[in-house]
Design a protein around this motif. Structure first.
Motif, PDB file in Angstrom:
ATOM      1  N   LEU A   1       6.017  20.793   4.492  1.00 31.81           N
ATOM      2  CA  LEU A   1       6.221  19.343   4.425  1.00 31.81           C
ATOM      3  C   LEU A   1       7.697  19.004   4.282  1.00 31.81           C
ATOM      4  O   LEU A   1       8.222  18.098   4.912  1.00 31.81           O
TER       5      LEU A   1
ATOM      6  N   ALA B   1       6.581  12.975   7.625  1.00 31.75           N
ATOM      7  CA  ALA B   1       5.879  14.199   8.025  1.00 31.75           C
ATOM      8  C   ALA B   1       4.641  13.870   8.848  1.00 31.75           C
ATOM      9  O   ALA B   1       4.393  14.474   9.891  1.00 31.75           O
ATOM     10  N   ILE B   2       3.870  12.872   8.399  1.00 38.49           N
ATOM     11  CA  ILE B   2       2.646  12.521   9.132  1.00 38.49           C
ATOM     12  C   ILE B   2       2.999  11.981  10.519  1.00 38.49           C
ATOM     13  O   ILE B   2       2.356  12.301  11.515  1.00 38.49           O
TER      14      ILE B   2
ATOM     15  N   ASP C   1       6.963  -0.644   1.076  1.00 41.47           N
ATOM     16  CA  ASP C   1       5.785  -0.801   1.936  1.00 41.47           C
ATOM     17  C   ASP C   1       6.216  -1.062   3.377  1.00 41.47           C
ATOM     18  O   ASP C   1       5.703  -0.445   4.320  1.00 41.47           O
ATOM     19  N   ILE C   2       7.187  -1.950   3.554  1.00 38.28           N
ATOM     20  CA  ILE C   2       7.655  -2.291   4.902  1.00 38.28           C
ATOM     21  C   ILE C   2       8.432  -1.115   5.502  1.00 38.28           C
ATOM     22  O   ILE C   2       8.271  -0.795   6.685  1.00 38.28           O
TER      23      ILE C   2
ATOM     24  N   ASP D   1       9.387  10.764  -2.067  1.00 40.28           N
ATOM     25  CA  ASP D   1       8.199  11.511  -1.651  1.00 40.28           C
ATOM     26  C   ASP D   1       7.253  10.657  -0.811  1.00 40.28           C
ATOM     27  O   ASP D   1       6.578  11.165   0.084  1.00 40.28           O
TER      28      ASP D   1
ATOM     29  N   SER E   1       1.608   7.223  -7.363  1.00 34.06           N
ATOM     30  CA  SER E   1       2.016   8.186  -8.393  1.00 34.06           C
ATOM     31  C   SER E   1       3.223   9.029  -7.964  1.00 34.06           C
ATOM     32  O   SER E   1       3.649   9.906  -8.702  1.00 34.06           O
ATOM     33  N   GLU E   2       3.728   8.770  -6.764  1.00 30.84           N
ATOM     34  CA  GLU E   2       4.833   9.594  -6.253  1.00 30.84           C
ATOM     35  C   GLU E   2       6.144   8.802  -6.255  1.00 30.84           C
ATOM     36  O   GLU E   2       6.147   7.586  -6.348  1.00 30.84           O
TER      37      GLU E   2
ATOM     38  N   GLN F   1       0.858  -1.183   0.000  1.00 32.89           N
ATOM     39  CA  GLN F   1       0.000   0.000   0.000  1.00 32.89           C
ATOM     40  C   GLN F   1       0.899   1.239   0.000  1.00 32.89           C
ATOM     41  O   GLN F   1       1.334   1.692   1.046  1.00 32.89           O
ATOM     42  N   VAL F   2       1.186   1.748  -1.196  1.00 32.04           N
ATOM     43  CA  VAL F   2       2.070   2.901  -1.315  1.00 32.04           C
ATOM     44  C   VAL F   2       1.339   4.028  -2.038  1.00 32.04           C
ATOM     45  O   VAL F   2       0.233   3.840  -2.516  1.00 32.04           O
ATOM     46  N   PHE F   3       1.970   5.198  -2.112  1.00 32.89           N
ATOM     47  CA  PHE F   3       1.397   6.323  -2.867  1.00 32.89           C
ATOM     48  C   PHE F   3       1.933   6.202  -4.293  1.00 32.89           C
ATOM     49  O   PHE F   3       2.996   6.721  -4.632  1.00 32.89           O
TER      50      PHE F   3
ATOM     51  N   MET G   1       7.870   1.958   4.933  1.00 32.31           N
ATOM     52  CA  MET G   1       6.872   2.960   5.326  1.00 32.31           C
ATOM     53  C   MET G   1       6.256   2.601   6.673  1.00 32.31           C
ATOM     54  O   MET G   1       6.030   3.468   7.517  1.00 32.31           O
ATOM     55  N   ALA G   2       5.988   1.305   6.873  1.00 34.79           N
ATOM     56  CA  ALA G   2       5.431   0.884   8.166  1.00 34.79           C
ATOM     57  C   ALA G   2       6.462   1.071   9.270  1.00 34.79           C
ATOM     58  O   ALA G   2       6.152   1.551  10.357  1.00 34.79           O
TER      59      ALA G   2
ATOM     60  N   MET H   1       6.398  11.937   2.974  1.00 37.50           N
ATOM     61  CA  MET H   1       5.019  12.070   3.462  1.00 37.50           C
ATOM     62  C   MET H   1       4.845  11.285   4.760  1.00 37.50           C
ATOM     63  O   MET H   1       4.263  11.786   5.735  1.00 37.50           O
ATOM     64  N   VAL H   2       5.343  10.051   4.768  1.00 37.68           N
ATOM     65  CA  VAL H   2       5.220   9.202   5.957  1.00 37.68           C
ATOM     66  C   VAL H   2       5.896   9.865   7.153  1.00 37.68           C
ATOM     67  O   VAL H   2       5.306   9.990   8.229  1.00 37.68           O
TER      68      VAL H   2
END
Lengths: 320, 265
Positions: B118, B105-106, B156-157, B98, B93-94, B89-91, B159-160, B102-103
C-alpha cells in the motif's frame, strides 16, 4: 535502507520459527501436543483476525475447521494418508465452501454476519451427527499420516507433524502479514470505516470482504486438517460444534488484532489456561477460562498484543 | 465544448412523493454549475441518480455518450464521475495522510497491482502534494475524527478529487461552515479543480458563493428544474427569486418584524 518486505514482524516470526524447529527435538510430548493444537487454532484465529480488521466477527468458523478436519479424515477412510495431501484437501474444500457461501455472507454485516455463520456451522454439525457412516456423535479415528513416503513410528510421528505444521504455519503467517500491508489488505480499514466511500472510489466493498472471507475459510480448513492428524480422531463436538467457534473468537479477543503473531501467542495461552485449569480444577475449569477472558477484556481490551505494543510505543514516539 | 453529461426526461418518485420530474440537463466540459433550491427540492436526489446511488423511475442519463442508468456508484466512479458528500465520508479512525494514501492506492491499482504494498515513497509524495494543494497539509497526521468541520469537508472533497474525475459533483461543500471561512474554502477547492480542468457541479444555498464561482445555475423546485441559465440571468429570473431565493418572503417578514418591534416598544 530496509527492504519493504522485511520488518520486525517478519524477523520475529523467522526467529521463532528457527527456535521452534530445534525445540521440537527436545520438547516433552505433552508440550509438543499443546504446541500443535496452538498452531492449528492460531491459524484459524489468523483468519478471524483478518475478518475482524474489516469489522466482521464470525461465530461460525468451526464450519470450515470441522469441514477441513472431516475432509482430511475421510481421505484416510479411503486409504490416502499422506499429510501433504490431507492438508491440501482439507484446506481446499474449506476454501471452496467459503468461496460459495461468501456470495451470500458478503452482503451481511455485524450481528447478522456473525449469526449467519453460526447457522451454517450448525447445519454441518447436524449433518455430521446424523450421519452413521461418519461415526455420528462418536466420530472416527484418523490413520497416522505419512510424509511423502516417510512413515514415522511412535514419537517421531508427532515430531515430524510438528515440523510439518510449523513450516506451513510460518509460510501462511508471513503471507498474511505481507498481505495486510498491500493495498488489498489495507482495504480492510477502508471497509470497516466507510463502505460508502469505498464504493465511491470505484471499488466493491463486498468483493473485498469476499476475498478476506475465502482466506479465513482456507486457514480454518488448514487448522482443521492439522487438528485431525494431531489428535488422530475427529468428532463433531470438538471439531464442528458452536463451542469450537466460540473458542476461536475467544482466542482472537485474547490475542488482539494488532499483529499476526499475536494469534499464535493467544492460542498457546488459551491452551495452557485450559490444560492447567482442567488439571487442577476439573470441576471449575470453565469458570477459570471465563474469568481469564473477563480479565483480558477489562485490563487488556486490545488483547495480549497490547503488552508488546506498549513496550514498543515509547521508542517510536516519545510522549511530549 | 464537448458534451459530457446528458440527462433526459428523468423522473424519480418515492411512493407518492415526486423527487424528480422531467429533468433535462446537459453539461459541457469545463463548466462550473451551481445547483440551487430549497430543502427537499430534489437537488441531492439528482446527484444520487447521476452517481448511481438511486435508480431513476424513468429517463436516460448519458455520460460521455454512454448510458449509465442502472450502473453502480463504483462503475460510474471508474467512468469518471466522482462526488463529495454533505456529511463528509472519511475513514474516521485514520490520519488525514492515511485517508488519502488509501484513496490513491485504490484509484491507482487494479488486478494484481492490489497485491503490491500500500505504501511506497512515490505514492506518499503524490499524497503530500495533494494535501498541499488542498491546504490540509497542516493536518497531515491528525486523526480524521478530530478535524474541524471545515477541514473535514476539505478532506472529503480532496478524496473525491483524488479520483481524477472528469465530472465532480459536490453536495453542499460549504454547509456547516462559518461565513468567513466559506470563501476561503471555496477558493482552495475551485483553484485546485480549475488546474485539473475538472467539470464541477455543486449544490449551494449561499447566493454569494453561487454568483462568485459558477457560470451557470440550475434552480430546482419541487423536483423540477425551474430555471437553467447563466448565473446573471438566473439571479433576476422571477421564478428563482420567488421559489428559491425567497426575496418576497423575506421582505414581507422583515416588515412584519419591524411592525412587531414597534408595537412592543
Amino acid at each position: 535502507m530496509r527492504s519493504k518486505y522485511i520488518d520486525n514482524t517478519v524477523i520475529g516470526l523467522s526467529i521463532a520459527f528457527v527456535v521452534l524447529i530445534f525445540a521440537d527435538f527436545f520438547m516433552a510430548e505433552w508440550v509438543r501436543f499443546i504446541g500443535l493444537q496452538s498452531l492449528a487454532r492460531g491459524a484459524v484465529a489468523l483468519g478471524l483476525l483478518i475478518l475482524w480488521r474489516s469489522g466482521l466477527v464470525s461465530f461460525g468458523h468451526a464450519l470450515y475447521f470441522g469441514f477441513g478436519a472431516y475432509a482430511a479424515a475421510m481421505m484416510t477412510l479411503i486409504g490416502y494418508r499422506d499429510a501433504f495431501l490431507l492438508v491440501f484437501v482439507g484446506t481446499a474444500v474449506a476454501g471452496i465452501l467459503a468461496f460459495l457461501l461468501g456470495f451470500l455472507l458478503r452482503r451481511y454485516r455485524g450481528i447478522f454476519f456473525a449469526l449467519l455463520n453460526l447457522a451454517f456451522s450448525m447445519i454441518l454439525y447436524g449433518v455430521i451427527v446424523k450421519t452413521e457412516a461418519l461415526g455420528s456423535t462418536d466420530g472416527f479415528s484418523v490413520l497416522t499420516p505419512t510424509f511423502l513416503g516417510y512413515a514415522p513410528k511412535g514419537e517421531a510421528v508427532q515430531t515430524t507433524l510438528f515440523l510439518f505444521t510449523l513450516a506451513f504455519t510460518y509460510i501462511i503467517t508471513i503471507g498474511a502479514h505481507l498481505y495486510l500491508k498491500t493495498t488489498l489488505g489495507g482495504m480492510s480499514m477502508a471497509v470497516r470505516e466507510n463502505e460508502i466511500r469505498v464504493e465511491y472510489l470505484g471499488y466493491s466493498a463486498e468483493r473485498i470482504i469476499h476475498v478476506k472471507y475465502v482466506f479465513s475459510g482456507l486457514v480454518a480448513g488448514f487448522g482443521g486438517a492439522i487438528m485431525a492428524m494431531a489428535i488422530g480422531q475427529v468428532d463433531p463436538d470438538s471439531m464442528a460444534n458452536w463451542t469450537v467457534s466460540g473458542e476461536f473468537v475467544f482466542i482472537t479477543i485474547l490475542s488482539g488484532i494488532g499483529n499476526v503473531a499475536a494469534t499464535f501467542i493467544g492460542a498457546l495461552v488459551f491452551d495452557l489456561i485450559r490444560t492447567y485449569a482442567f488439571e487442577y480444577a476439573p470441576q471449575f475449569w470453565q469458570f477459570i477460562l471465563g474469568g481469564s477472558l473477563l480479565a483480558i477484556i477489562m485490563f487488556l481490551p486490545e488483547g495480549i498484543w497490547s503488552l508488546v505494543a506498549r513496550l514498543r510505543r515509547p521508542q517510536k514516539a516519545p510522549s511530549p | 465544448m464537448t458534451l459530457i453529461l446528458e440527462v433526459s426526461d428523468l423522473n424519480k418518485s418515492f411512493g407518492a412523493v415526486i423527487a424528480a420530474q422531467d429533468i433535462n440537463v446537459t453539461v459541457h466540459e469545463h463548466e462550473v454549475i451551481g445547483i440551487i433550491g430549497a430543502n427537499g427540492a430534489g437537488k441531492t436526489t439528482f446527484i444520487n441518480m447521476v452517481t448511481g446511488y438511486l435508480k431513476p423511475t424513468s429517463g436516460q442519463i448519458k455520460f460521455a455518450g454512454r448510458s449509465i442508468v442502472g450502473l453502480k456508484p463504483r462503475d460510474i466512479t471508474v467512468l469518471g464521475i466522482a462526488r463529495s458528500f454533505q456529511v463528509p465520508q472519511v475513514f474516521a479512525s485514520e490520519t488525514v495522510f492515511d485517508n488519502l494514501l488509501m484513496v490513491y492506492a485504490i484509484v491507482e491499482e487494479s488486478g494484481l497491482g492490489l497485491l503490491a504494498p500500500l505504501y511506497n515513497d512515490q505514492r506518499a509524495e503524490r499524497v503530500d502534494a495533494h494535501l498541499i494543494r488542498y491546504k490540509i497539509a497542516d493536518y497531515r497526521d491528525a486523526n480524521a475524527s478530530a478535524l474541524p468541520q471545515g477541514i473535514r469537508k476539505l478532506l472529503d472533497i480532496a478524496m473525491a478529487a483524488a479520483c481524477k474525475p472528469t465530472l465532480l459533483m459536490l453536495d453542499e461543500p460549504t454547509s456547516g461552515i462559518s461565513i468567513d471561512e466559506k470563501f476561503e474554502l471555496m477558493d482552495v477547492i475551485m483553484e485546485a479543480l480549475r488546474q485539473d480542468k475538472t467539470t464541477v457541479l455543486f449544490i449551494e444555498h449561499d447566493m454569494e458563493i453561487v454568483e462568485r464561482y459558477v457560470s451557470r445555475v440550475l434552480a430546482f423546485y419541487q423536483g423540477r428544474i425551474i430555471c437553467d441559465a447563466p448565473v446573471a440571468e438566473a439571479m433576476v429570473n422571477p421564478d428563482v427569486r420567488e421559489f428559491v431565493i425567497g426575496e418576497e418572503f423575506h421582505r414581507t417578514r422583515t416588515q412584519n418584524d419591524n411592525g412587531a418591534g414597534e408595537n412592543n416598544a
